[in-house]
Design a protein around this motif. Structure first.
Motif, PDB file in Angstrom:
ATOM      1  N   PHE A 162       0.835  -1.203   0.000  1.00 30.54           N
ATOM      2  CA  PHE A 162       0.000   0.000   0.000  1.00 30.54           C
ATOM      3  C   PHE A 162       0.873   1.258   0.000  1.00 30.54           C
ATOM      4  N   TYR A 163       1.936   1.253   0.798  1.00 31.30           N
ATOM      5  CA  TYR A 163       2.825   2.423   0.840  1.00 31.30           C
ATOM      6  C   TYR A 163       3.486   2.652  -0.518  1.00 31.30           C
ATOM      7  N   THR A 164       4.011   1.585  -1.114  1.00 27.46           N
ATOM      8  CA  THR A 164       4.691   1.763  -2.400  1.00 27.46           C
ATOM      9  C   THR A 164       3.701   2.176  -3.487  1.00 27.46           C
ATOM     10  N   SER A 181      11.179  21.612  11.552  1.00 26.98           N
ATOM     11  CA  SER A 181      11.086  21.206  10.137  1.00 26.98           C
ATOM     12  C   SER A 181      10.905  19.695  10.011  1.00 26.98           C
ATOM     13  N   ILE A 182      11.555  18.943  10.890  1.00 29.09           N
ATOM     14  CA  ILE A 182      11.423  17.478  10.877  1.00 29.09           C
ATOM     15  C   ILE A 182      10.037  17.090  11.366  1.00 29.09           C
ATOM     16  N   ALA A 183       9.554  17.766  12.401  1.00 30.80           N
ATOM     17  CA  ALA A 183       8.213  17.483  12.929  1.00 30.80           C
ATOM     18  C   ALA A 183       7.153  17.737  11.857  1.00 30.80           C
ATOM     19  N   GLN A 184       7.304  18.835  11.122  1.00 32.37           N
ATOM     20  CA  GLN A 184       6.341  19.155  10.061  1.00 32.37           C
ATOM     21  C   GLN A 184       6.363  18.103   8.953  1.00 32.37           C
ATOM     22  N   LYS A 185       7.556  17.623   8.647  1.00 29.85           N
ATOM     23  CA  LYS A 185       7.679  16.587   7.612  1.00 29.85           C
ATOM     24  C   LYS A 185       7.013  15.285   8.091  1.00 29.85           C
ATOM     25  N   ALA A 186       7.211  14.944   9.368  1.00 26.55           N
ATOM     26  CA  ALA A 186       6.609  13.730   9.929  1.00 26.55           C
ATOM     27  C   ALA A 186       5.088  13.811   9.902  1.00 26.55           C
ATOM     28  N   VAL A 187       4.550  14.963  10.281  1.00 27.86           N
ATOM     29  CA  VAL A 187       3.092  15.157  10.276  1.00 27.86           C
ATOM     30  C   VAL A 187       2.546  15.060   8.853  1.00 27.86           C
ATOM     31  N   ALA A 188       3.259  15.639   7.891  1.00 28.99           N
ATOM     32  CA  ALA A 188       2.808  15.602   6.497  1.00 28.99           C
ATOM     33  C   ALA A 188       2.741  14.170   5.969  1.00 28.99           C
ATOM     34  N   VAL A 189       3.741  13.359   6.304  1.00 31.22           N
ATOM     35  CA  VAL A 189       3.736  11.957   5.868  1.00 31.22           C
ATOM     36  C   VAL A 189       2.588  11.195   6.538  1.00 31.22           C
ATOM     37  N   ALA A 190       2.396  11.425   7.837  1.00 33.06           N
ATOM     38  CA  ALA A 190       1.315  10.752   8.563  1.00 33.06           C
ATOM     39  C   ALA A 190      -0.053  11.113   7.986  1.00 33.06           C
ATOM     40  N   LEU A 191      -0.236  12.380   7.648  1.00 35.74           N
ATOM     41  CA  LEU A 191      -1.509  12.818   7.061  1.00 35.74           C
ATOM     42  C   LEU A 191      -1.738  12.184   5.687  1.00 35.74           C
ATOM     43  N   LYS A 192      -0.664  11.988   4.926  1.00 33.83           N
ATOM     44  CA  LYS A 192      -0.796  11.344   3.621  1.00 33.83           C
ATOM     45  C   LYS A 192      -1.235   9.886   3.785  1.00 33.83           C
ATOM     46  N   VAL A 193      -0.653   9.195   4.762  1.00 34.08           N
ATOM     47  CA  VAL A 193      -1.054   7.811   5.047  1.00 34.08           C
ATOM     48  C   VAL A 193      -2.528   7.766   5.429  1.00 34.08           C
ATOM     49  N   SER A 194      -2.919   8.669   6.332  1.00 33.22           N
ATOM     50  CA  SER A 194      -4.302   8.727   6.808  1.00 33.22           C
ATOM     51  C   SER A 194      -5.278   8.981   5.664  1.00 33.22           C
ATOM     52  N   GLU A 195      -4.928   9.919   4.805  1.00 28.85           N
ATOM     53  CA  GLU A 195      -5.814  10.277   3.694  1.00 28.85           C
ATOM     54  C   GLU A 195      -6.049   9.087   2.762  1.00 28.85           C
ATOM     55  N   ILE A 252      11.997  10.947   6.222  1.00 28.45           N
ATOM     56  CA  ILE A 252      10.972  10.332   7.063  1.00 28.45           C
ATOM     57  C   ILE A 252      10.405   9.125   6.327  1.00 28.45           C
ATOM     58  N   LEU A 253      10.517   7.949   6.947  1.00 28.45           N
ATOM     59  CA  LEU A 253      10.013   6.707   6.365  1.00 28.45           C
ATOM     60  C   LEU A 253       8.934   6.122   7.284  1.00 28.45           C
ATOM     61  N   VAL A 254       7.883   5.589   6.684  1.00 32.51           N
ATOM     62  CA  VAL A 254       6.845   4.925   7.480  1.00 32.51           C
ATOM     63  C   VAL A 254       7.317   3.520   7.834  1.00 32.51           C
ATOM     64  N   ASN A 255       7.224   3.179   9.105  1.00 33.39           N
ATOM     65  CA  ASN A 255       7.523   1.824   9.558  1.00 33.39           C
ATOM     66  C   ASN A 255       6.254   0.988   9.455  1.00 33.39           C
ATOM     67  N   GLU A 256       5.278   1.276  10.299  1.00 31.36           N
ATOM     68  CA  GLU A 256       3.977   0.609  10.218  1.00 31.36           C
ATOM     69  C   GLU A 256       2.941   1.447  10.940  1.00 31.36           C
ATOM     70  N   VAL A 257       1.677   1.035  10.845  1.00 31.05           N
ATOM     71  CA  VAL A 257       0.594   1.826  11.442  1.00 31.05           C
ATOM     72  C   VAL A 257      -0.318   0.930  12.270  1.00 31.05           C
ATOM     73  N   ALA A 258      -1.089   1.573  13.155  1.00 34.33           N
ATOM     74  CA  ALA A 258      -2.110   0.878  13.951  1.00 34.33           C
ATOM     75  C   ALA A 258      -3.374   1.736  13.939  1.00 34.33           C
ATOM     76  N   PRO A 259      -4.533   1.156  13.555  1.00 38.29           N
ATOM     77  CA  PRO A 259      -5.767   1.942  13.410  1.00 38.29           C
ATOM     78  C   PRO A 259      -6.606   1.952  14.682  1.00 38.29           C
ATOM     79  N   ARG A 260      -6.026   2.452  15.774  1.00 42.48           N
ATOM     80  CA  ARG A 260      -6.667   2.370  17.092  1.00 42.48           C
ATOM     81  C   ARG A 260      -5.844   3.188  18.082  1.00 42.48           C
TER      82      ARG A 260
END
Length: 384
Positions: free
Chosen positions: A113-115, A230-244, A264-272
């Motif tokens: 899904f990420y790729t 700047s790193i925090a903003q990048k992390a939030v942007a990636v997380a929001l893209k995953v969520s969307e 910033i690389l996504v490791n994995e997610v949890a929907p809870r």
């Protein structure tokens, strides 16, 4: 729909500590709850309106459980999605939606899904069976070191192993899995994204996670993360893209790597609700459990800012101890300022089992981190 002091019923699949902490919020608002868990000693049992004993992976059990609830949610991903899909088709509101759960449940599917969605993640190889990995190494398709992950049913460090040599493959279960390239990272981060049924989206501050090197479990969660804006903003942007792209409803915890060159690389997610959000109980304006309830019921989302710096320490069973649990030196940590222990109610301990957590809050992050270290060194979770 009326939720409070009414006939509305919220179903929760899973009766562990995350469910127990969700129930703090439903009891606060007088929302009826029904919980399904396979253990008669589940932490949730004492706090829900109705408790059902049964397997979360059995189709009939999950389907019959969900037929008389208005909204159904989870506190663990390992549930029968086919049953949830049928309930969804019959009009039961299921959050996160089954489409989201299907993607996340299987780590191989999750990585694909990420790729497919151009979301940055570490390179990986998918295997139908662990036994195929040795051939891949022999043929030059896979190089040491790498991280072996079971495609399904992993949690709290289970189903994950760093493989540095061929002998490390011995004893691993022969099942569907992935092999991830090791990431040369400087920080492990997490962002919790909350998405409501009405489309409202908010994020919690980026947190920093420190892991136990052997158990592969989080030892400390530090909020906010000690990183540049700047790193925090990048992390939030990636997380929001995953969520969307996942189109989840409720909470989504996105675990991330900050590489040495600040990617910033996504490791994995949890929907809870997630271990990385426990600091929010004491440190945030709206804790993650209340926020999850707000999101799945379509209520206005609460403020996600932190009121104060927070550090969480996981309380896990000590090595060499299995049996009836005993907590030593809790009175000592209660003498420390800003310390709040949470005991999950599990009667039996074993090495590295999550038995509770302690949150330390302070206006000064450095002071909070020092106290967290003291807490870690003082409290002992052993068998009596």
């Amino acid at each position: 729909m009326h939720f409070f002091s009414s006939n509305f019923k919220l179903g929760i699949l899973g009766g562990g500590q995350l469910g127990k902490m969700l129930l703090y919020e439903t009891r606060k608002w007088d929302i009826q709850t029904k919980v399904l868990d396979a253990s008669n000693e589940a932490p949730c049992k004492i706090a829900c309106n109705e408790f059902v004993l049964g397997s979360l992976l059995d189709f009939d059990t999950v389907y019959n459980f969900g037929k008389d609830v208005d909204v159904l949610t989870i506190e663990i991903e390992n549930v029968n999605v086919d049953a949830l899909e049928k309930l969804e088709q019959e009009g039961v509101k299921v959050y996160p939606p089954t489409k989201t759960l299907r993607t996340i449940q299987n780590k191989a599917t999750q990585k694909l899904f990420y790729t497919d969605n151009d979301i940055p993640t570490s390179p990986f190889t998918r295997f139908a069976y662990t036994s195929e990995i040795e051939d891949s190494i022999s043929n030059g398709g896979l190089q040491f070191p790498f991280v072996w992950k079971s495609a399904q049913f992993g949690y709290d460090g289970q189903g994950v192993k760093v493989v540095r040599k061929i002998e490390d493959l011995k004893g691993l279960p022969n099942l569907e899995c992935i092999a991830e390239e090791m990431v040369d990272f400087k920080n492990e981060l997490a962002v919790i994204v909350v998405r409501s049924t009405n489309g409202e989206v908010r994020t919690y501050p980026v947190v920093e996670m420190e892991f136990h090197p052997e158990a592969n479990q989080v030892e400390y969660v530090i909020c906010p993360a000690r990183i540049e804006d700047s790193i925090a903003q990048k992390a939030v942007a990636v997380a929001l893209k995953v969520s969307e792209h996942l189109e989840h409803i409720g909470l989504l915890a996105v675990e991330l790597f900050q590489t040495k060159d600040n990617q910033i690389l996504v490791n994995e997610v949890a929907p809870r609700p997630h271990n990385s959000g426990h600091c929010s109980i004491e440190a945030s304006y709206t804790n993650q459990f209340e926020q999850h309830i707000r999101a799945i019921l379509g209520l206005p989302l609460g403020k996600t800012n932190s009121k104060v710096a927070g550090v969480m320490v996981n309380l896990v069973g000590a090595e060499g101890h299995t049996g009836a649990v005993s907590y030593q030196n809790i009175d000592s940590i209660l003498q420390m300022e800003g310390v709040t222990p949470h005991i999950y109610g599990k009667k039996q301990t074993r090495p590295f089992r999550k038995m509770g957590h302690v949150t330390i809050v302070d206006e000064d992050m450095n002071r909070a981190r020092k106290v967290a270290q003291q807490v870690k060194e003082t409290i002992k979770v052993i068998s009596s």
